[in-house]
Design a protein around this motif. Structure first.
Motif, PDB file in Angstrom:
ATOM      1  N   PHE A   8      58.059  24.802  75.120  1.00 11.01           N
ATOM      2  CA  PHE A   8      57.878  24.915  73.671  1.00 11.01           C
ATOM      3  C   PHE A   8      56.392  25.032  73.348  1.00 11.01           C
ATOM      4  O   PHE A   8      55.541  24.623  74.120  1.00 11.01           O
ATOM      5  N   SER A   9      56.163  25.629  72.170  1.00 10.83           N
ATOM      6  CA  SER A   9      54.806  25.737  71.624  1.00 10.83           C
ATOM      7  C   SER A   9      53.886  26.414  72.647  1.00 10.83           C
ATOM      8  O   SER A   9      54.272  27.410  73.268  1.00 10.83           O
ATOM      9  N   VAL A  10      52.714  25.844  72.867  1.00 10.50           N
ATOM     10  CA  VAL A  10      51.700  26.489  73.711  1.00 10.50           C
ATOM     11  C   VAL A  10      52.207  26.737  75.141  1.00 10.50           C
ATOM     12  O   VAL A  10      51.765  27.676  75.808  1.00 10.50           O
ATOM     13  N   ILE A  55      54.721  16.001  76.796  1.00 12.71           N
ATOM     14  CA  ILE A  55      55.918  15.165  76.902  1.00 12.71           C
ATOM     15  C   ILE A  55      56.875  15.883  77.857  1.00 12.71           C
ATOM     16  O   ILE A  55      57.028  17.108  77.771  1.00 12.71           O
ATOM     17  N   LEU A  78      56.861  19.804  76.526  1.00 10.53           N
ATOM     18  CA  LEU A  78      56.523  19.917  75.110  1.00 10.53           C
ATOM     19  C   LEU A  78      55.174  19.270  74.821  1.00 10.53           C
ATOM     20  O   LEU A  78      54.843  18.236  75.404  1.00 10.53           O
ATOM     21  N   PRO A  79      54.423  19.823  73.887  1.00  5.04           N
ATOM     22  CA  PRO A  79      53.225  19.117  73.415  1.00  5.04           C
ATOM     23  C   PRO A  79      53.636  18.108  72.344  1.00  5.04           C
ATOM     24  O   PRO A  79      54.813  18.065  71.968  1.00  5.04           O
ATOM     25  N   PRO A  80      52.692  17.316  71.806  1.00  4.51           N
ATOM     26  CA  PRO A  80      53.053  16.437  70.694  1.00  4.51           C
ATOM     27  C   PRO A  80      53.633  17.255  69.536  1.00  4.51           C
ATOM     28  O   PRO A  80      53.179  18.382  69.283  1.00  4.51           O
ATOM     29  N   ALA A  81      54.634  16.709  68.861  1.00  3.18           N
ATOM     30  CA  ALA A  81      55.337  17.436  67.796  1.00  3.18           C
ATOM     31  C   ALA A  81      54.402  17.801  66.639  1.00  3.18           C
ATOM     32  O   ALA A  81      53.398  17.132  66.397  1.00  3.18           O
ATOM     33  N   SER A  82      54.755  18.881  65.946  1.00  2.00           N
ATOM     34  CA  SER A  82      53.947  19.287  64.779  1.00  2.00           C
ATOM     35  C   SER A  82      54.850  19.701  63.626  1.00  2.00           C
ATOM     36  O   SER A  82      54.595  20.677  62.940  1.00  2.00           O
ATOM     37  N   GLY A  83      55.911  18.928  63.435  1.00  3.26           N
ATOM     38  CA  GLY A  83      56.809  19.232  62.320  1.00  3.26           C
ATOM     39  C   GLY A  83      56.218  18.792  60.990  1.00  3.26           C
ATOM     40  O   GLY A  83      55.086  18.356  60.915  1.00  3.26           O
ATOM     41  N   GLY A  84      57.022  18.916  59.958  1.00  2.00           N
ATOM     42  CA  GLY A  84      56.567  18.540  58.618  1.00  2.00           C
ATOM     43  C   GLY A  84      55.870  19.690  57.942  1.00  2.00           C
ATOM     44  O   GLY A  84      56.281  20.830  58.083  1.00  2.00           O
TER      45      GLY A  84
ATOM     46  N   HIS B  84      64.876  20.069  57.692  1.00  2.00           N
ATOM     47  CA  HIS B  84      63.656  20.736  58.167  1.00  2.00           C
ATOM     48  C   HIS B  84      63.971  22.205  58.387  1.00  2.00           C
ATOM     49  O   HIS B  84      64.968  22.537  59.022  1.00  2.00           O
ATOM     50  N   ILE B  96      59.984  21.273  54.507  1.00  2.00           N
ATOM     51  CA  ILE B  96      60.749  20.042  54.768  1.00  2.00           C
ATOM     52  C   ILE B  96      61.142  19.369  53.458  1.00  2.00           C
ATOM     53  O   ILE B  96      60.373  19.391  52.486  1.00  2.00           O
ATOM     54  N   LYS B 120      56.823  13.947  61.471  1.00  3.39           N
ATOM     55  CA  LYS B 120      55.667  14.735  61.929  1.00  3.39           C
ATOM     56  C   LYS B 120      55.329  14.451  63.400  1.00  3.39           C
ATOM     57  O   LYS B 120      54.820  15.332  64.086  1.00  3.39           O
ATOM     58  N   SER B 123      59.589  14.562  66.099  1.00  8.65           N
ATOM     59  CA  SER B 123      60.811  15.351  65.851  1.00  8.65           C
ATOM     60  C   SER B 123      61.088  16.534  66.784  1.00  8.65           C
ATOM     61  O   SER B 123      62.063  17.241  66.564  1.00  8.65           O
ATOM     62  N   ILE B 125      59.701  19.337  66.872  1.00 12.74           N
ATOM     63  CA  ILE B 125      59.593  20.565  66.064  1.00 12.74           C
ATOM     64  C   ILE B 125      58.132  21.029  66.171  1.00 12.74           C
ATOM     65  O   ILE B 125      57.212  20.207  66.106  1.00 12.74           O
ATOM     66  N   TYR B 126      57.956  22.343  66.335  1.00 10.77           N
ATOM     67  CA  TYR B 126      56.624  22.886  66.655  1.00 10.77           C
ATOM     68  C   TYR B 126      56.301  24.046  65.748  1.00 10.77           C
ATOM     69  O   TYR B 126      57.191  24.766  65.316  1.00 10.77           O
ATOM     70  N   TRP B 137      48.548  27.501  67.952  1.00 16.05           N
ATOM     71  CA  TRP B 137      49.595  26.477  68.079  1.00 16.05           C
ATOM     72  C   TRP B 137      49.049  25.206  67.468  1.00 16.05           C
ATOM     73  O   TRP B 137      47.889  24.844  67.723  1.00 16.05           O
ATOM     74  N   GLY B 140      50.521  18.141  67.632  1.00 12.51           N
ATOM     75  CA  GLY B 140      50.394  16.826  67.011  1.00 12.51           C
ATOM     76  C   GLY B 140      49.901  16.947  65.591  1.00 12.51           C
ATOM     77  O   GLY B 140      50.203  17.915  64.893  1.00 12.51           O
TER      78      GLY B 140
END
Lengths: 85, 153
Positions: A8-10, A55, A78-84, B84, B96, B120, B123, B125-126, B137, B140
């Motif tokens: 995922f991601s990068v 992770i 996975l890297p640290p999440a970046s949701g929101g 989300h 969200i 954040k 989750s 989610i990326y 990208w 965090g």
């Protein structure tokens, strides 16, 4: 044995979204050894893992690097999440 | 308590989310807090064209569900809805929705804030930022790394 690796991601920049890693002659492998195999195959991955936090999930669960994988397991990087927002 | 989470490409209706929460919580619910996050059009003085969100399913949904249950229990909430969005979202589009029902405003506000912070960080989610100065990208809470190359699969 076969292990499905999801990125995922990068990490998709190096591994693509998903790959099946075939490891002939083995019935199990530790997560640590699997990561070693991947970093030998993908030199950029080694640099990235030393640079950022990451992770590792096996079948959706956080495990330590000594965890023993069996054929058919799914490993996610996975890297640290970046949701929101 | 009422809990529902969702990861979707669709844009939900705030009215429908509010009605859903009120219909499914007990009559002691006196406060509902609604938080909506949006795609910013400007980051570090650079124009943002779009954000691309991706989620590791089904584990991203499971993580939202755990967050909703744990925070509802911790704050004594009557109901929690977390939606989300994923896919390509342009500036001004909502990303969200967190809808929290509680007995009073204090629980509703603090519950909403704690849920957002956990979403954040926990989750799976990326997001990828497509900006005037390149593609980044987001790792965090704010760290950015320039996209190395386009993945082919």
């Amino acid at each position: 044995m076969n292990i499905r690796v999801k990125a995922f991601s990068v990490f998709t920049d190096i591994l693509g979204k998903e790959l099946i890693l075939e490891i002939p002659g083995r019935e199990t492998i530790s997560l640590e050894d699997l990561i070693d195999l991947l970093t030998k195959k993908y030199s950029e991955l080694s640099k990235l893992l030393n640079k950022i936090e990451y992770i590792l999930l096996v079948n959706g669960k956080r495990v330590d690097k000594k965890y023993i994988l069996h054929s058919g397991d799914e490993v996610a990087i996975l890297p640290p999440a970046s949701g929101g927002l | 308590m009422y809990i529902r989470v969702g990861i979707t490409r669709e844009k939900p209706s705030i009215d429908e989310l509010l009605n859903e929460l009120m219909k499914n919580t007990d009559p002691s619910t006196g406060a509902v807090s609604v938080f909506v996050g949006f795609v910013k059009g400007l980051i570090d003085d650079k124009k943002v064209h779009k954000l691309i969100y991706d989620a590791y399913e089904p584990y991203a949904s499971k993580s939202l569900e755990s967050i909703a249950y744990e925070e509802a229990k911790k704050h004594g909430l009557k109901g929690v809805i977390i939606i989300h969005r994923v896919g390509e979202l342009v500036p001004g589009e909502p990303t969200i929705y967190i809808v929290v029902g509680a007995k009073s405003r204090h629980e509703a506000f603090t519950g909403t804030k704690d849920i957002l912070e956990r979403v954040k960080h926990e989750s799976y989610i990326y997001k990828l930022e497509i900006r005037d100065d390149g593609e980044y990208w987001v790792l965090g809470d704010g760290e950015r790394i320039k996209r190395l190359k386009r993945q082919s699969s």
